[in-house]
Each structure stands twice: as structure tokens, then as C-alpha cells.
Design an enzyme around this catalytic site. Sequence first.
Site, PDB file in Angstrom:
ATOM      1  N   VAL A  94      28.172  49.727  23.239  1.00 27.15           N
ATOM      2  CA  VAL A  94      27.996  48.563  22.380  1.00 27.15           C
ATOM      3  C   VAL A  94      29.093  48.613  21.325  1.00 27.15           C
ATOM      4  O   VAL A  94      29.358  49.683  20.769  1.00 27.15           O
ATOM      5  CB  VAL A  94      26.612  48.573  21.708  1.00 27.15           C
ATOM      6  CG1 VAL A  94      26.430  47.337  20.831  1.00 27.15           C
ATOM      7  CG2 VAL A  94      25.499  48.674  22.747  1.00 27.15           C
ATOM      8  N   CYS A  95      29.731  47.467  21.084  1.00 26.20           N
ATOM      9  CA  CYS A  95      30.661  47.352  19.955  1.00 26.20           C
ATOM     10  C   CYS A  95      31.781  48.381  20.138  1.00 26.20           C
ATOM     11  O   CYS A  95      32.283  48.559  21.260  1.00 26.20           O
ATOM     12  CB  CYS A  95      29.840  47.537  18.678  1.00 26.20           C
ATOM     13  SG  CYS A  95      30.573  47.070  17.123  1.00 26.20           S
ATOM     14  N   THR A  96      32.150  49.076  19.078  1.00 30.31           N
ATOM     15  CA  THR A  96      33.233  50.054  19.176  1.00 30.31           C
ATOM     16  C   THR A  96      32.793  51.373  19.807  1.00 30.31           C
ATOM     17  O   THR A  96      33.579  52.329  19.819  1.00 30.31           O
ATOM     18  CB  THR A  96      33.847  50.313  17.783  1.00 30.31           C
ATOM     19  OG1 THR A  96      32.788  50.626  16.883  1.00 30.31           O
ATOM     20  CG2 THR A  96      34.607  49.099  17.290  1.00 30.31           C
TER      21      THR A  96
END
Lengths: 220, 220
Positions: free
Chosen positions: A115-117
Site C-alpha cells: 500500500v502507498c510507499t
Amino acid sequence: MTSPTPLSIGCLLFPGFQALDVFGPLDALNVLSYTTPLTLSIIGASLSPISTHPASQPTAIGQTIVPTHTFSSAPPLDVLLIPGGYGTRGSPPGLEEAIDFIRSRFPELKYMITVCTGSRLAARAGVLDGLRATTNKRAWLDTREMAPGVKWVAHARWVVDGKCWTSAGVSAGIDVVLAWVEEVYGREKAGEVAGVMEYERHEDSRWDPFAVANGLPVDE
Amino acid sequence: MTSPTPLSIGCLLFPGFQALDVFGPLDALNVLSYTTPLTLSIIGASLSPISTHPASQPTAIGQTIVPTHTFSSAPPLDVLLIPGGYGTRGSPPGLEEAIDFIRSRFPELKYMITVCTGSRLAARAGVLDGLRATTNKRAWLDTREMAPGVKWVAHARWVVDGKCWTSAGVSAGIDVVLAWVEEVYGREKAGEVAGVMEYERHEDSRWDPFAVANGLPVDE
């Protein structure tokens, strides 16, 4: 489609993780577990509680979560969930060990979900080389520069390549995990979980107004 | 619109709270706090970690959060966030003390924000009597029966009546807290926070496909 034995799911934590990156997906998995047996390990460098507080944001409030396992005591895993957050951009305690953990456990996984970075950590572990992947749209240009061996996709809520499911920023984790629930347990179950969460799913993996808002380049 | 001093925000926890009810709103507040000073207290019956695991769902996986304050040590509060979850329907340890805490602190609050069946706890504390409010749409009929002195609204993502902001189930907590950020800090700030979260806000408080899906009656 249903797995014959409960899937063993691990969620990796490090200081400065983004709260919703973890608890969007885990809320969906919590709801799934009411009807579908699963096991969950919350995995950190030690069993000490781990804070969302990012060192780079001194005024930030935060919350603290209790791991159930360490990088050395974690059980065999079918699924590894890797959140992002400002911690992925700095050098908080335990981050290098987290990257080593991803590298060492990747071969045994059936699915890796970032998820995300969180995809930056997977990229630093080398497990995304040559694969299509995405990340937070405010961090996309910088991430592409950091890990040029990955085929970074700009305009995507999430990307699936082999066993690697990578999603865009923060709330995209809810959409990727519901897409994964659909893949593994079927469309009806994914709809049921989203209904309990009163969450309107984005079912099109190419939906991404945030890539547009951040002026990212058209994908080749 | 900006508050001259940092708002003191409290989040109440009890065993069997729903993870996203807490971490949807808190993720938004975490992001807000990068630019806007806030204080946050995570408040439980004791300082022992509190689990999302609901006693009524024996197969459920769960996560464990560390409180920062107890019901007796919590500082003065401007805002109280009250999550829901299966714990609100049973009698987990500390739930009666949580309800007493809501009753005793309600007069000092500038805003009370409930998510999902958190409104059941507020109703049991008596602070919603005579007010318009909403709740989780799978629990709506039962909640109306339990607390007939409240004007329960069926078709609403969230409802504001005076200082009471009550929202629908689970993910509706993200929308209500972003609406609250807009009210207190302005529309631009709410859009900025949602953008960091890569979250597509529902900005219409009457948007509610889940009331329809659950066959709830038309509001009078």
C-alpha cells in the site's frame, strides 16, 4: 476459489507507517475472518509497540500498535502486507531489517500486497525488479528515480503483476485488498465485506484521479 | 475558521472496537496534524493495550492498540471521537465506564463525533436524546428500538445536530471527519487532507446506498 486451509497473513510494521495503509486492509481482513478462517501476524523488529509517528513531521500526532511477532519469530506466510508512510522515506530503527525480511520471505509468499510507499520497501528489497508496480502518487516521480529497475505505472489505483499486488496511496489499500478478496474468495464475498464496511469500492484498477491531480506522465 | 489554540482531541477505545472506525478518522487527523497543531489522547479503561477482537466473533483476527490515557487521567477535551464495532453490542470490560465517560465529558466538548455503532454508546449515555443522529445501517433498526428518544435518520452518510456529528458504518467515519475538518479548518484544508489520503470524499451527507441496500424506511 476458496483456499482449503486458512491463509497465513503477515503485516509488516516499522516506525512512521501510515495508519490507514495498515487498518484499511486489516479492517477488511477482520471482517472477512468472521466467516473465513485466517491467521494474522503483526510483524515488527521487536515486540515493543510501534508508532505511526513520522520523525520528519515533528508536529504529528500518532498511534501505537502492538506487534505479535518479530522478523525472526514470524511464522511461514502466504500473504505479506506492506504499508507505506513517511517511515519508508527515512531510516527509522528496524527499516533495514524490514527490507531484509521482505527479501528473505518473498519466495514463500503466494501474494505480496503493498500500500502507498510500501512498494518502495519492496523495490529496495529487489523483489519488484522487472515487474509492473505502482505507489503513492505524490511519491511516484521520486520512487521511479529511486528504483529504475521497476516498471512504475503512474495511472493506477492498483497493479497486479504475478503475485505482486501494489496499490496507490493510503486509501487505495482498501480497494486493492477488496480486489484481492475477490480474486481469492470470489466476487460475492468481496461485496459482502465492502457492504459491512459501508465502503463504495473502486473496482476499476485504472481509476486514478490522483495521478491526474499530481500531473503524472501518461503511461507508455 | 482556524482555532486559535490546538484542539484537544480524544478517541475512546473499548474491547471489540472496529479498526477502521478509529483509523479512518485518525489517519485524516494524523495528516491534518502535519500542518495544524492538535493534541490526541487515546482513552481506555486502563493503559493496557485494547484489542479489536469482538467476543461475538470467535474466528476473528484482530489488532491491539496502546491507550495514552485512562477515563480518569484524560485531559480536558474539545473533541471526542467514539468508534463503533461489535463491542458496542455486548458487554466487554470497560464499556459501562466508557458510557459514563461520554456522559461526564459531554458538556465540555465542542464536538462529539461518532462512527458506526459508536452512536449507540452516545445514545446509552443519554447525550443524543431529542437530537437527529445516524448509525451503521445493518444496526439501524435495532438501534432505533434500543434508543427511541433519539431522532434516528436512516438515509445519511452522516448527520450534524448541534455539536453532535454522527456517521454511518465504518468507512463513513472518513467522510464525517473530512466534513468536520472542512467545518473547522476550511474547504481547502479538507481537500488537501483527502488528497494526501488519495481518498475520494463523499461530500453529500445524504449519500447512502447502504441504507437502500439494507431496505431501511424512508425518513419522515
